[in-house]
Design a protein around this motif. Structure first.
Motif, PDB file in Angstrom:
ATOM      1  N   VAL A  85       0.870  -1.177   0.000  1.00 22.66           N
ATOM      2  CA  VAL A  85       0.000   0.000   0.000  1.00 22.66           C
ATOM      3  C   VAL A  85       0.904   1.222   0.000  1.00 22.66           C
ATOM      4  O   VAL A  85       1.817   1.324   0.827  1.00 22.66           O
ATOM      5  CB  VAL A  85      -0.927   0.007   1.240  1.00 22.66           C
ATOM      6  CG1 VAL A  85      -1.761   1.272   1.283  1.00 22.66           C
ATOM      7  CG2 VAL A  85      -1.809  -1.236   1.255  1.00 22.66           C
ATOM      8  N   LYS A  86       0.655   2.129  -0.914  1.00 24.02           N
ATOM      9  CA  LYS A  86       1.476   3.338  -1.023  1.00 24.02           C
ATOM     10  C   LYS A  86       1.511   4.104   0.301  1.00 24.02           C
ATOM     11  O   LYS A  86       0.492   4.238   0.982  1.00 24.02           O
ATOM     12  CB  LYS A  86       0.923   4.235  -2.136  1.00 24.02           C
ATOM     13  CG  LYS A  86       1.796   5.424  -2.444  1.00 24.02           C
ATOM     14  CD  LYS A  86       1.246   6.232  -3.604  1.00 24.02           C
ATOM     15  CE  LYS A  86       2.137   7.429  -3.867  1.00 24.02           C
ATOM     16  NZ  LYS A  86       1.686   8.237  -4.982  1.00 24.02           N
ATOM     17  N   GLY A  87       2.698   4.584   0.660  1.00 25.57           N
ATOM     18  CA  GLY A  87       2.846   5.385   1.864  1.00 25.57           C
ATOM     19  C   GLY A  87       3.120   4.589   3.125  1.00 25.57           C
ATOM     20  O   GLY A  87       3.273   5.164   4.201  1.00 25.57           O
ATOM     21  N   ARG A  88       3.198   3.263   3.015  1.00 25.18           N
ATOM     22  CA  ARG A  88       3.505   2.425   4.173  1.00 25.18           C
ATOM     23  C   ARG A  88       4.872   1.785   3.971  1.00 25.18           C
ATOM     24  O   ARG A  88       5.196   1.342   2.869  1.00 25.18           O
ATOM     25  CB  ARG A  88       2.433   1.365   4.382  1.00 25.18           C
ATOM     26  CG  ARG A  88       1.090   2.000   4.685  1.00 25.18           C
ATOM     27  CD  ARG A  88       0.057   0.980   5.005  1.00 25.18           C
ATOM     28  NE  ARG A  88      -1.268   1.625   5.016  1.00 25.18           N
ATOM     29  CZ  ARG A  88      -2.384   0.961   5.127  1.00 25.18           C
ATOM     30  NH1 ARG A  88      -2.382  -0.351   5.251  1.00 25.18           N
ATOM     31  NH2 ARG A  88      -3.536   1.608   5.135  1.00 25.18           N
ATOM     32  N   ASP A  89       5.649   1.733   5.044  1.00 29.12           N
ATOM     33  CA  ASP A  89       7.027   1.269   4.940  1.00 29.12           C
ATOM     34  C   ASP A  89       7.282  -0.101   5.551  1.00 29.12           C
ATOM     35  O   ASP A  89       8.247  -0.765   5.188  1.00 29.12           O
ATOM     36  CB  ASP A  89       7.954   2.296   5.603  1.00 29.12           C
ATOM     37  CG  ASP A  89       7.780   3.654   4.956  1.00 29.12           C
ATOM     38  OD1 ASP A  89       8.238   3.808   3.819  1.00 29.12           O
ATOM     39  OD2 ASP A  89       7.153   4.539   5.569  1.00 29.12           O
ATOM     40  N   ILE A  90       6.445  -0.498   6.500  1.00 26.39           N
ATOM     41  CA  ILE A  90       6.629  -1.782   7.163  1.00 26.39           C
ATOM     42  C   ILE A  90       5.276  -2.290   7.623  1.00 26.39           C
ATOM     43  O   ILE A  90       4.407  -1.507   8.018  1.00 26.39           O
ATOM     44  CB  ILE A  90       7.630  -1.660   8.348  1.00 26.39           C
ATOM     45  CG1 ILE A  90       8.093  -3.024   8.829  1.00 26.39           C
ATOM     46  CG2 ILE A  90       7.075  -0.792   9.462  1.00 26.39           C
ATOM     47  CD1 ILE A  90       9.321  -2.968   9.737  1.00 26.39           C
ATOM     48  N   ASP A  91       5.072  -3.598   7.504  1.00 27.37           N
ATOM     49  CA  ASP A  91       3.870  -4.267   7.998  1.00 27.37           C
ATOM     50  C   ASP A  91       4.281  -5.101   9.198  1.00 27.37           C
ATOM     51  O   ASP A  91       5.136  -5.984   9.080  1.00 27.37           O
ATOM     52  CB  ASP A  91       3.294  -5.204   6.933  1.00 27.37           C
ATOM     53  CG  ASP A  91       2.043  -4.698   6.267  1.00 27.37           C
ATOM     54  OD1 ASP A  91       1.407  -3.784   6.810  1.00 27.37           O
ATOM     55  OD2 ASP A  91       1.703  -5.229   5.200  1.00 27.37           O
ATOM     56  N   LEU A  92       3.702  -4.836  10.335  1.00 35.03           N
ATOM     57  CA  LEU A  92       4.032  -5.551  11.559  1.00 35.03           C
ATOM     58  C   LEU A  92       3.043  -6.688  11.812  1.00 35.03           C
ATOM     59  O   LEU A  92       1.882  -6.613  11.407  1.00 35.03           O
ATOM     60  CB  LEU A  92       3.980  -4.600  12.758  1.00 35.03           C
ATOM     61  CG  LEU A  92       4.860  -3.362  12.689  1.00 35.03           C
ATOM     62  CD1 LEU A  92       4.602  -2.463  13.899  1.00 35.03           C
ATOM     63  CD2 LEU A  92       6.324  -3.744  12.602  1.00 35.03           C
ATOM     64  N   SER A  93       3.499  -7.711  12.510  1.00 31.09           N
ATOM     65  CA  SER A  93       2.574  -8.739  12.975  1.00 31.09           C
ATOM     66  C   SER A  93       1.660  -8.121  14.035  1.00 31.09           C
ATOM     67  O   SER A  93       1.963  -7.068  14.607  1.00 31.09           O
ATOM     68  CB  SER A  93       3.345  -9.915  13.572  1.00 31.09           C
ATOM     69  OG  SER A  93       4.036  -9.500  14.748  1.00 31.09           O
ATOM     70  N   TRP A  94       0.558  -8.801  14.322  1.00 33.39           N
ATOM     71  CA  TRP A  94      -0.392  -8.307  15.311  1.00 33.39           C
ATOM     72  C   TRP A  94       0.293  -8.103  16.660  1.00 33.39           C
ATOM     73  O   TRP A  94       0.084  -7.087  17.326  1.00 33.39           O
ATOM     74  CB  TRP A  94      -1.554  -9.302  15.429  1.00 33.39           C
ATOM     75  CG  TRP A  94      -2.579  -8.923  16.450  1.00 33.39           C
ATOM     76  CD1 TRP A  94      -3.677  -8.131  16.245  1.00 33.39           C
ATOM     77  CD2 TRP A  94      -2.603  -9.306  17.827  1.00 33.39           C
ATOM     78  NE1 TRP A  94      -4.380  -8.008  17.425  1.00 33.39           N
ATOM     79  CE2 TRP A  94      -3.740  -8.725  18.410  1.00 33.39           C
ATOM     80  CE3 TRP A  94      -1.775 -10.092  18.625  1.00 33.39           C
ATOM     81  CZ2 TRP A  94      -4.078  -8.903  19.739  1.00 33.39           C
ATOM     82  CZ3 TRP A  94      -2.102 -10.272  19.949  1.00 33.39           C
ATOM     83  CH2 TRP A  94      -3.243  -9.675  20.498  1.00 33.39           C
ATOM     84  N   LYS A  95       1.135  -9.062  17.096  1.00 36.79           N
ATOM     85  CA  LYS A  95       1.812  -8.961  18.393  1.00 36.79           C
ATOM     86  C   LYS A  95       2.719  -7.734  18.454  1.00 36.79           C
ATOM     87  O   LYS A  95       2.750  -7.018  19.454  1.00 36.79           O
ATOM     88  CB  LYS A  95       2.620 -10.219  18.690  1.00 36.79           C
ATOM     89  CG  LYS A  95       3.267 -10.178  20.057  1.00 36.79           C
ATOM     90  CD  LYS A  95       3.921 -11.494  20.405  1.00 36.79           C
ATOM     91  CE  LYS A  95       4.470 -11.459  21.825  1.00 36.79           C
ATOM     92  NZ  LYS A  95       4.952 -12.774  22.244  1.00 36.79           N
ATOM     93  N   ALA A  96       3.464  -7.481  17.386  1.00 35.63           N
ATOM     94  CA  ALA A  96       4.356  -6.318  17.352  1.00 35.63           C
ATOM     95  C   ALA A  96       3.553  -5.020  17.381  1.00 35.63           C
ATOM     96  O   ALA A  96       3.911  -4.073  18.081  1.00 35.63           O
ATOM     97  CB  ALA A  96       5.252  -6.369  16.119  1.00 35.63           C
ATOM     98  N   ALA A  97       2.461  -4.987  16.624  1.00 38.34           N
ATOM     99  CA  ALA A  97       1.609  -3.792  16.608  1.00 38.34           C
ATOM    100  C   ALA A  97       0.992  -3.544  17.979  1.00 38.34           C
ATOM    101  O   ALA A  97       0.912  -2.401  18.441  1.00 38.34           O
ATOM    102  CB  ALA A  97       0.517  -3.943  15.548  1.00 38.34           C
ATOM    103  N   LYS A  98       0.594  -4.604  18.654  1.00 39.04           N
ATOM    104  CA  LYS A  98       0.027  -4.467  19.998  1.00 39.04           C
ATOM    105  C   LYS A  98       1.076  -3.920  20.957  1.00 39.04           C
ATOM    106  O   LYS A  98       0.787  -3.048  21.777  1.00 39.04           O
ATOM    107  CB  LYS A  98      -0.494  -5.810  20.497  1.00 39.04           C
ATOM    108  CG  LYS A  98      -1.127  -5.726  21.863  1.00 39.04           C
ATOM    109  CD  LYS A  98      -1.697  -7.055  22.304  1.00 39.04           C
ATOM    110  CE  LYS A  98      -2.350  -6.871  23.670  1.00 39.04           C
ATOM    111  NZ  LYS A  98      -2.851  -8.121  24.205  1.00 39.04           N
ATOM    112  N   LYS A  99       2.301  -4.418  20.844  1.00 33.09           N
ATOM    113  CA  LYS A  99       3.387  -4.005  21.746  1.00 33.09           C
ATOM    114  C   LYS A  99       3.646  -2.501  21.662  1.00 33.09           C
ATOM    115  O   LYS A  99       3.984  -1.881  22.654  1.00 33.09           O
ATOM    116  CB  LYS A  99       4.646  -4.788  21.366  1.00 33.09           C
ATOM    117  CG  LYS A  99       5.815  -4.591  22.251  1.00 33.09           C
ATOM    118  CD  LYS A  99       5.896  -5.690  23.268  1.00 33.09           C
ATOM    119  CE  LYS A  99       7.187  -5.558  24.032  1.00 33.09           C
ATOM    120  NZ  LYS A  99       7.151  -6.164  25.315  1.00 33.09           N
ATOM    121  N   ILE A 100       3.479  -1.906  20.468  1.00 30.83           N
ATOM    122  CA  ILE A 100       3.720  -0.463  20.331  1.00 30.83           C
ATOM    123  C   ILE A 100       2.427   0.359  20.359  1.00 30.83           C
ATOM    124  O   ILE A 100       2.438   1.547  20.075  1.00 30.83           O
ATOM    125  CB  ILE A 100       4.573  -0.119  19.093  1.00 30.83           C
ATOM    126  CG1 ILE A 100       3.874  -0.464  17.786  1.00 30.83           C
ATOM    127  CG2 ILE A 100       5.942  -0.764  19.200  1.00 30.83           C
ATOM    128  CD1 ILE A 100       4.573   0.104  16.559  1.00 30.83           C
TER     129      ILE A 100
END
Length: 119
Positions: A85-100
Motif C-alpha cells: 500500500v502506497k505510503g507504508r514502509d513496514i507491515d508488523l505482525s499483530w503482536k508487534a503492533a500491539k506491543k507499540i
C-alpha cells in the motif's frame, strides 16, 4: 601501548558490526487471513510472533520500530515482503503492533532503526 591496542580493537569491532540506519515512515499491521499462510521466506505466519514485512530489507534483519505517537518500541525480524500500500514502509505482525500500541490506529508514524551487515 595497551591504550592504543584497545582503541584499534574497538575501531575494528565498530566497523565490522555494520552501520545503523534510522528512517521515519509509516507502519501498518497484518493478521487475519494471513494466519497460517507461508511468508515470503517460507515460514508459517503467526500473529503471535514479533515479525514484519518489508519491501527491501533482507530477511532476518532485526528492526527496532518506535511508534512516534507514544514512544513505545518493539524489535521485529523481517520474514515477509510488503506492505503493498502506497505510503507504508513496514507491515508488523499483530503482536508487534500491539506491543507499540497501534492496534486502534491501524497505521502509525514510526521510526525504524536497523543495521546493515557488511558482507
Amino acid at each position: 601501548m595497551n591504550k592504543y591496542f584497545s582503541v584499534l580493537v574497538l575501531s575494528f569491532v565498530l566497523v565490522s558490526c555494520g552501520k545503523y540506519i534510522k528512517q521515519d515512515g509509516h507502519a501498518s499491521y497484518y493478521a487475519g487471513k494471513f494466519i497460517g499462510r507461508k511468508t515470503a521466506n517460507g515460514e508459517t505466519f503467526s500473529k503471535h510472533k514479533k515479525t514484519a514485512a518489508s519491501k527491501t530489507l533482507p530477511f532476518g534483519t532485526m528492526v527496532k520500530v518506535t511508534n512516534l505517537s507514544n514512544g513505545k518500541s518493539v524489535k521485529v525480524r523481517i520474514n515477509d515482503r510488503g506492505p503493498f500500500v502506497k505510503g507504508r514502509d513496514i507491515d508488523l505482525s499483530w503482536k508487534a503492533a500491539k506491543k507499540i500500541g497501534m492496534l486502534d490506529q491501524g497505521v502509525a508514524p514510526v521510526e525504524l532503526k536497523y543495521r546493515i551487515q557488511k558482507k
